[in-house]
Design an enzyme around this catalytic site. Structure first.
Site, short mmCIF file in Angstrom:
data_model
loop_
_atom_site.label_atom_id
_atom_site.label_comp_id
_atom_site.label_asym_id
_atom_site.label_seq_id
_atom_site.Cartn_x
_atom_site.Cartn_y
_atom_site.Cartn_z
N ALA A 35 0.53 4.40 3.59
CA ALA A 35 1.04 3.27 2.80
C ALA A 35 2.07 2.48 3.61
O ALA A 35 2.08 1.25 3.58
CB ALA A 35 1.65 3.77 1.50
N GLU A 36 2.95 3.16 4.33
CA GLU A 36 3.97 2.46 5.12
C GLU A 36 4.25 3.20 6.43
O GLU A 36 4.25 4.44 6.47
CB GLU A 36 5.30 2.35 4.36
N THR A 37 4.50 2.42 7.45
CA THR A 37 5.09 2.91 8.69
C THR A 37 6.41 2.16 8.87
O THR A 37 6.43 0.92 8.81
CB THR A 37 4.17 2.66 9.89
#
Length: 257
Positions: free
Chosen positions: A41-43
């Site tokens: 979903a996020e880095t």
């Protein structure tokens, strides 16, 4: 690069995020490619800025203006893996975010984004929820719909092509909880995230909404995804405080071109 499960005290629960601690930003295309390669979903990418840190978040398809679970994951990497003491101060697209260690792991100090209650329901939302009564509100990046109860949240089957028509907004569903004050789920197909396991940023609007409805400023929230995640929440004036835990899953070496 580290990978951390956020808003959980056990591996394989909560929301996984990747974290890279940099001396300076990589080229934006490289950061986006890393996020796409991770397909999380996020880095998060973080760099020192003197007295604190600059923090940016990337989904698999674009840079995100606000992310809570990757902020928690970044804080865990800096504090637990790198031994940095004291309050962590992050400069971001949504302003200054502060994170402290707490008895529950970490306490995140976020802006309060009050709900904008909708008097008219947009056509794409009607297509998802039908012609009946719909309690809906929004903020700068998401549409929110309150459902009848927790079972309705759990049983909801997302029509992702229909949710895409909310462009540029994503969709949050929420309800009064059975064991928690409220529950939610989050769908962001425009960001390459069919369903996000646990989303800190949406609670910057869910907390003031439910605080007003329930007449209390301290709330327990649970995101009812398949992985699940628990957040302890407090509305404090123009700030929303979220407390949660995090655990490290992986430390990796990236080989860039």
């Amino acid at each position: 690069m580290y990978q951390v499960d956020a808003f959980t005290s056990a591996l394989f629960r909560g929301n996984p995020a990747a974290v890279l601690v940099l001396d300076d930003w990589l080229p934006e295309a490289i950061m986006q490619n890393i996020a796409a390669e991770n397909n999380l979903a996020e880095t998060a990418f973080v760099r020192p800025n003197g007295g604190g840190w600059d923090l940016r978040w990337f989904t698999p398809v674009h840079e995100a203006p606000f992310c809570g679970h990757a902020t928690l994951a970044t804080s865990h990497v800096l504090a637990h893996e790198m031994g940095i003491d004291g309050q962590l101060v992050f400069e971001t697209q949504v302003g200054t975010l502060r994170v402290d260690r707490s008895n529950d792991g970490y306490r995140l100090d976020f802006p309060n984004f009050p709900p904008d209650i909708l008097s008219e329901i947009p056509v794409p939302l009607r297509a998802i929820f039908g012609p009946g009564e719909v309690k809906a509100f929004r903020n700068f990046e998401n549409m929110f719909v309150e459902l009848a109860d927790e079972r309705a949240v759990v049983d909801f089957v997302p029509d992702l092509p229909a949710i895409l028509k909310l462009d540029p907004l994503s969709l949050v569903i929420t309800a009064r909880g059975d064991e928690h004050d409220f529950v939610s789920r989050y769908f962001a197909p425009l960001a390459g995230i069919p369903e996000d396991p646990v989303t800190g940023s949406i609670h910057a609007t869910l907390v003031p909404y439910w605080a007003q409805k329930l007449g209390k400023t301290n709330l327990s929230a649970f995101q009812r995804s398949s992985r699940g995640g628990h957040l302890l929440c407090e509305l404090k004036g123009d700030r929303v405080l979220l407390s949660g835990s995090a655990v490290t899953f992986m430390k990796a070496q990236i080989y860039l071109p």
